[in-house]
Motif scaffolding. Structure first.
Motif, PDB file in Angstrom:
ATOM      1  N   LYS A  51       0.715  10.359   8.153  1.00 43.93           N
ATOM      2  CA  LYS A  51       0.941  10.924   6.830  1.00 43.93           C
ATOM      3  C   LYS A  51       1.774   9.954   5.995  1.00 43.93           C
ATOM      4  O   LYS A  51       2.782   9.431   6.453  1.00 43.93           O
ATOM      5  CB  LYS A  51       1.660  12.268   6.943  1.00 43.93           C
ATOM      6  CG  LYS A  51       1.675  13.059   5.647  1.00 43.93           C
ATOM      7  CD  LYS A  51       2.134  14.492   5.877  1.00 43.93           C
ATOM      8  CE  LYS A  51       1.981  15.310   4.594  1.00 43.93           C
ATOM      9  NZ  LYS A  51       2.349  16.728   4.807  1.00 43.93           N
ATOM     10  N   GLY A  52       1.318   9.705   4.759  1.00 41.85           N
ATOM     11  CA  GLY A  52       2.013   8.793   3.872  1.00 41.85           C
ATOM     12  C   GLY A  52       1.656   7.337   4.052  1.00 41.85           C
ATOM     13  O   GLY A  52       2.182   6.475   3.342  1.00 41.85           O
ATOM     14  N   GLU A  53       0.744   7.041   4.965  1.00 47.64           N
ATOM     15  CA  GLU A  53       0.386   5.657   5.243  1.00 47.64           C
ATOM     16  C   GLU A  53      -0.700   5.180   4.284  1.00 47.64           C
ATOM     17  O   GLU A  53      -1.507   5.954   3.776  1.00 47.64           O
ATOM     18  CB  GLU A  53      -0.102   5.536   6.689  1.00 47.64           C
ATOM     19  CG  GLU A  53      -0.228   4.104   7.179  1.00 47.64           C
ATOM     20  CD  GLU A  53      -0.583   4.013   8.656  1.00 47.64           C
ATOM     21  OE1 GLU A  53      -0.398   2.932   9.230  1.00 47.64           O
ATOM     22  OE2 GLU A  53      -1.066   5.011   9.225  1.00 47.64           O
ATOM     23  N   PHE A  54      -0.726   3.881   4.028  1.00 50.82           N
ATOM     24  CA  PHE A  54      -1.779   3.238   3.240  1.00 50.82           C
ATOM     25  C   PHE A  54      -2.572   2.369   4.206  1.00 50.82           C
ATOM     26  O   PHE A  54      -2.123   1.310   4.623  1.00 50.82           O
ATOM     27  CB  PHE A  54      -1.169   2.377   2.127  1.00 50.82           C
ATOM     28  CG  PHE A  54      -2.144   1.939   1.063  1.00 50.82           C
ATOM     29  CD1 PHE A  54      -3.274   1.206   1.369  1.00 50.82           C
ATOM     30  CD2 PHE A  54      -1.906   2.245  -0.268  1.00 50.82           C
ATOM     31  CE1 PHE A  54      -4.163   0.794   0.384  1.00 50.82           C
ATOM     32  CE2 PHE A  54      -2.788   1.848  -1.265  1.00 50.82           C
ATOM     33  CZ  PHE A  54      -3.915   1.120  -0.939  1.00 50.82           C
ATOM     34  N   VAL A  55      -3.772   2.846   4.584  1.00 49.35           N
ATOM     35  CA  VAL A  55      -4.619   2.125   5.525  1.00 49.35           C
ATOM     36  C   VAL A  55      -5.857   1.614   4.797  1.00 49.35           C
ATOM     37  O   VAL A  55      -6.526   2.362   4.084  1.00 49.35           O
ATOM     38  CB  VAL A  55      -5.036   3.023   6.706  1.00 49.35           C
ATOM     39  CG1 VAL A  55      -6.131   2.358   7.544  1.00 49.35           C
ATOM     40  CG2 VAL A  55      -3.836   3.334   7.583  1.00 49.35           C
ATOM     41  N   THR A  56      -6.151   0.344   4.984  1.00 46.49           N
ATOM     42  CA  THR A  56      -7.336  -0.257   4.369  1.00 46.49           C
ATOM     43  C   THR A  56      -8.386  -0.531   5.426  1.00 46.49           C
ATOM     44  O   THR A  56      -8.085  -1.058   6.502  1.00 46.49           O
ATOM     45  CB  THR A  56      -6.971  -1.571   3.651  1.00 46.49           C
ATOM     46  OG1 THR A  56      -6.108  -1.278   2.560  1.00 46.49           O
ATOM     47  CG2 THR A  56      -8.209  -2.266   3.124  1.00 46.49           C
ATOM     48  N   MET A  57      -9.628  -0.156   5.102  1.00 47.22           N
ATOM     49  CA  MET A  57     -10.782  -0.504   5.922  1.00 47.22           C
ATOM     50  C   MET A  57     -11.418  -1.735   5.298  1.00 47.22           C
ATOM     51  O   MET A  57     -11.950  -1.675   4.189  1.00 47.22           O
ATOM     52  CB  MET A  57     -11.761   0.663   5.990  1.00 47.22           C
ATOM     53  CG  MET A  57     -11.161   1.900   6.651  1.00 47.22           C
ATOM     54  SD  MET A  57     -12.320   3.286   6.687  1.00 47.22           S
ATOM     55  CE  MET A  57     -11.287   4.543   7.473  1.00 47.22           C
ATOM     56  N   LEU A  58     -11.351  -2.837   5.997  1.00 46.72           N
ATOM     57  CA  LEU A  58     -11.752  -4.145   5.480  1.00 46.72           C
ATOM     58  C   LEU A  58     -12.908  -4.695   6.293  1.00 46.72           C
ATOM     59  O   LEU A  58     -12.910  -4.607   7.517  1.00 46.72           O
ATOM     60  CB  LEU A  58     -10.555  -5.099   5.557  1.00 46.72           C
ATOM     61  CG  LEU A  58     -10.773  -6.560   5.187  1.00 46.72           C
ATOM     62  CD1 LEU A  58     -11.051  -6.709   3.698  1.00 46.72           C
ATOM     63  CD2 LEU A  58      -9.555  -7.391   5.595  1.00 46.72           C
ATOM     64  N   GLY A  59     -13.893  -5.268   5.612  1.00 48.39           N
ATOM     65  CA  GLY A  59     -14.997  -5.869   6.337  1.00 48.39           C
ATOM     66  C   GLY A  59     -16.102  -6.297   5.401  1.00 48.39           C
ATOM     67  O   GLY A  59     -16.115  -5.941   4.218  1.00 48.39           O
ATOM     68  N   PRO A  60     -17.069  -7.054   5.907  1.00 51.74           N
ATOM     69  CA  PRO A  60     -18.193  -7.494   5.079  1.00 51.74           C
ATOM     70  C   PRO A  60     -19.141  -6.341   4.781  1.00 51.74           C
ATOM     71  O   PRO A  60     -19.013  -5.244   5.345  1.00 51.74           O
ATOM     72  CB  PRO A  60     -18.873  -8.557   5.952  1.00 51.74           C
ATOM     73  CG  PRO A  60     -18.538  -8.160   7.355  1.00 51.74           C
ATOM     74  CD  PRO A  60     -17.162  -7.567   7.287  1.00 51.74           C
ATOM     75  N   SER A  61     -20.102  -6.577   3.892  1.00 48.04           N
ATOM     76  CA  SER A  61     -21.109  -5.564   3.583  1.00 48.04           C
ATOM     77  C   SER A  61     -21.866  -5.186   4.852  1.00 48.04           C
ATOM     78  O   SER A  61     -22.223  -6.049   5.658  1.00 48.04           O
ATOM     79  CB  SER A  61     -22.090  -6.097   2.537  1.00 48.04           C
ATOM     80  OG  SER A  61     -21.419  -6.372   1.321  1.00 48.04           O
ATOM     81  N   GLY A  62     -22.097  -3.880   5.037  1.00 48.56           N
ATOM     82  CA  GLY A  62     -22.834  -3.413   6.200  1.00 48.56           C
ATOM     83  C   GLY A  62     -22.027  -3.290   7.469  1.00 48.56           C
ATOM     84  O   GLY A  62     -22.582  -3.045   8.547  1.00 48.56           O
ATOM     85  N   TYR A 212      -8.290   3.217   1.956  1.00 49.17           N
ATOM     86  CA  TYR A 212      -8.814   2.306   0.946  1.00 49.17           C
ATOM     87  C   TYR A 212      -9.899   1.436   1.569  1.00 49.17           C
ATOM     88  O   TYR A 212      -9.735   0.948   2.693  1.00 49.17           O
ATOM     89  CB  TYR A 212      -7.657   1.443   0.452  1.00 49.17           C
ATOM     90  CG  TYR A 212      -7.868   0.630  -0.794  1.00 49.17           C
ATOM     91  CD1 TYR A 212      -7.390   1.079  -2.017  1.00 49.17           C
ATOM     92  CD2 TYR A 212      -8.495  -0.604  -0.755  1.00 49.17           C
ATOM     93  CE1 TYR A 212      -7.542   0.324  -3.178  1.00 49.17           C
ATOM     94  CE2 TYR A 212      -8.656  -1.370  -1.898  1.00 49.17           C
ATOM     95  CZ  TYR A 212      -8.178  -0.906  -3.106  1.00 49.17           C
ATOM     96  OH  TYR A 212      -8.333  -1.650  -4.247  1.00 49.17           O
ATOM     97  N   VAL A 213     -10.996   1.226   0.863  1.00 48.09           N
ATOM     98  CA  VAL A 213     -12.081   0.379   1.360  1.00 48.09           C
ATOM     99  C   VAL A 213     -12.229  -0.836   0.456  1.00 48.09           C
ATOM    100  O   VAL A 213     -12.263  -0.712  -0.766  1.00 48.09           O
ATOM    101  CB  VAL A 213     -13.411   1.153   1.421  1.00 48.09           C
ATOM    102  CG1 VAL A 213     -14.598   0.192   1.538  1.00 48.09           C
ATOM    103  CG2 VAL A 213     -13.423   2.100   2.604  1.00 48.09           C
ATOM    104  N   THR A 214     -12.301  -2.012   1.048  1.00 52.36           N
ATOM    105  CA  THR A 214     -12.526  -3.237   0.288  1.00 52.36           C
ATOM    106  C   THR A 214     -13.115  -4.306   1.202  1.00 52.36           C
ATOM    107  O   THR A 214     -13.026  -4.207   2.433  1.00 52.36           O
ATOM    108  CB  THR A 214     -11.216  -3.757  -0.344  1.00 52.36           C
ATOM    109  OG1 THR A 214     -11.492  -4.897  -1.162  1.00 52.36           O
ATOM    110  CG2 THR A 214     -10.210  -4.153   0.728  1.00 52.36           C
ATOM    111  N   HIS A 215     -13.723  -5.323   0.583  1.00 50.09           N
ATOM    112  CA  HIS A 215     -14.142  -6.507   1.329  1.00 50.09           C
ATOM    113  C   HIS A 215     -13.252  -7.694   0.970  1.00 50.09           C
ATOM    114  O   HIS A 215     -13.460  -8.799   1.448  1.00 50.09           O
ATOM    115  CB  HIS A 215     -15.606  -6.857   1.037  1.00 50.09           C
ATOM    116  CG  HIS A 215     -15.843  -7.223  -0.399  1.00 50.09           C
ATOM    117  ND1 HIS A 215     -16.104  -6.294  -1.372  1.00 50.09           N
ATOM    118  CD2 HIS A 215     -15.814  -8.428  -1.030  1.00 50.09           C
ATOM    119  CE1 HIS A 215     -16.250  -6.907  -2.540  1.00 50.09           C
ATOM    120  NE2 HIS A 215     -16.063  -8.194  -2.355  1.00 50.09           N
TER     121      HIS A 215
END
Length: 379
Positions: A51-62, A212-215
């Motif tokens: 709770k309260g964390e900022f987690v990013t899911m990072l990776g290339p397309s697909g 958060y999702v980003t490449h």
């Protein structure tokens, strides 16, 4: 000045929370996802977010990162496994009942509504009274520093202002969780960097949980408490930004996060946490940290960050090689030198601009790097 890493104490507390299942706010448990019943785009995902964390899911397309976010939002259903929010399974709960805020790349603002009306909409759907709606809308706009923009229409705003309105709309109904899917992808470089800090500071102030999702690797490093690096539907490594950059666990992570030099070879000796690697084509031996090679004869790819290589120096305790300058690029605070080292024409060294660098293309340089700065990884 770019600030990459959150305070160590905060990061340590979050890592503690991740190791304590009772502290998990979002939990992915043995999640698989297939669209055709044959190919898995997400494979056996197990992930806990505090709770309260900022987690990013990072990776290339697909790589599976956006599919994972869509399952959490409720727009996709897991093929196998369960997702928990605050200990409750949510896979069978429709999106509008999950109390999750969403921010998309294209803003998704209603063009025929004013800013105030855009923010009021999610509150009206939840049948919040008009006085309370007005108060919450103003509070949300003030939070993103757009308090005087309520009567404007989206078309009258800049891209950055529209994105802040989208963020305010996601926060206005005080959701338990906010999901962001490539929210800054449509902005130019300078505005994107500015928005990264704004989102980070808003998160710091209100302490809401963000996925958060980003490449974009620099975006992930700038904003996140932890980063999950996806590839081929699998989380390759889940770590704080500093650990992810300094201690990649495999070749994919080393290449995907930051600039990275690679040399291939075969392990000829193993001694505790270190090993010796004979480089391909007889270019010599390198001492390195043994990360995920186990014994003599293992093939490996060595990972060396450009800033860890020094020039015009030799040290009997270090790895010492010669490199021929192929290209020099002046970047203000440093000079980026591309060299041929041990047959690799793309070996990069970052030289601090201290006014003493006088070499030119074609010159030979003495290079040195510490064994502790070389990681022997899988191929």
């Amino acid at each position: 000045m770019t600030i990459w890493f959150r305070p160590v104490i905060q990061a340590s507390l979050q890592i503690f929370n991740m190791n304590n299942p009772s502290q998990s706010f979002v939990k992915f448990e043995k999640i698989d996802k297939s669209y055709d019943g044959e190919v898995l785009v997400v494979k056996n995902l197990n992930l806990d977010i505090a709770k309260g964390e900022f987690v990013t899911m990072l990776g290339p397309s697909g790589s599976g990162k956006t599919t994972t976010l869509m399952m959490l939002a409720g727009f996709e259903t897991p093929t196998n496994g369960e997702i928990f929010l605050d200990t409750k399974p949510i896979s069978k709960i429709p999106p509008y009942e999950r109390e999750i805020g969403m921010v998309f790349q294209n803003y998704a603002l209603f063009p025929h509504m004013t800013v105030e009306e855009n923010l009021s909409f999610p509150l009206e759907v939840r049948k919040i009274s008009k006085p309370e709606t007005k108060e919450k809308v103003q509070k949300a706009l003030d939070m993103v520093e757009l308090g005087n923009f309520g009567t404007r229409f989206p078309a009258q705003l800049s891209g950055g202002q529209q994105q802040r309105v989208a963020l305010a709309r996601a926060l206005v109904f005080e959701p338990r969780l906010v999901l962001m899917d490539e929210p800054l992808g449509a902005l130019d470089k300078n505005l994107r960097e500015q928005m990264q800090y704004e989102i980070k500071h808003i998160h710091d102030r209100i302490g809401i949980t963000v996925v958060y999702v980003t490449h974009d690797q620099s975006e992930a490093l700038t904003m996140s408490n932890r980063i999950a690096v996806f590839n081929d539907g699998v989380v390759q490594q889940l770590s704080t930004p500093d650990i992810l950059y300094e201690k990649p666990e495999n070749s994919f992570v080393a290449k995907f996060i930051g600039e990275n030099n690679t040399l291939n070879g075969v392990v000829t000796d193993v001694n505790g946490e270190t090993c010796t690697v004979e480089l391909d084509n007889g270019f010599g031996k390198v001492k390195a940290l043994k990360i995920n090679v186990n014994e003599k004869g293992d093939k490996t790819q060595l990972s060396i960050r450009p800033e860890r290589v020094t020039i015009d120096s030799t040290n009997p305790e270090s790895n010492n090689f010669e490199g021929k300058i192929q290209e020099l690029i002046y970047l203000g605070d440093h000079i980026r030198a591309r060299l041929n080292v041990c047959g690799n024409d793309e070996f990069i060294v970052k030289v601090p601009n201290e006014g003493s660098f006088s070499h030119k293309e074609g010159d030979l340089l003495n290079l040195s790097w510490n064994p502790d700065d070389v990681r022997a990884l899988d191929i």
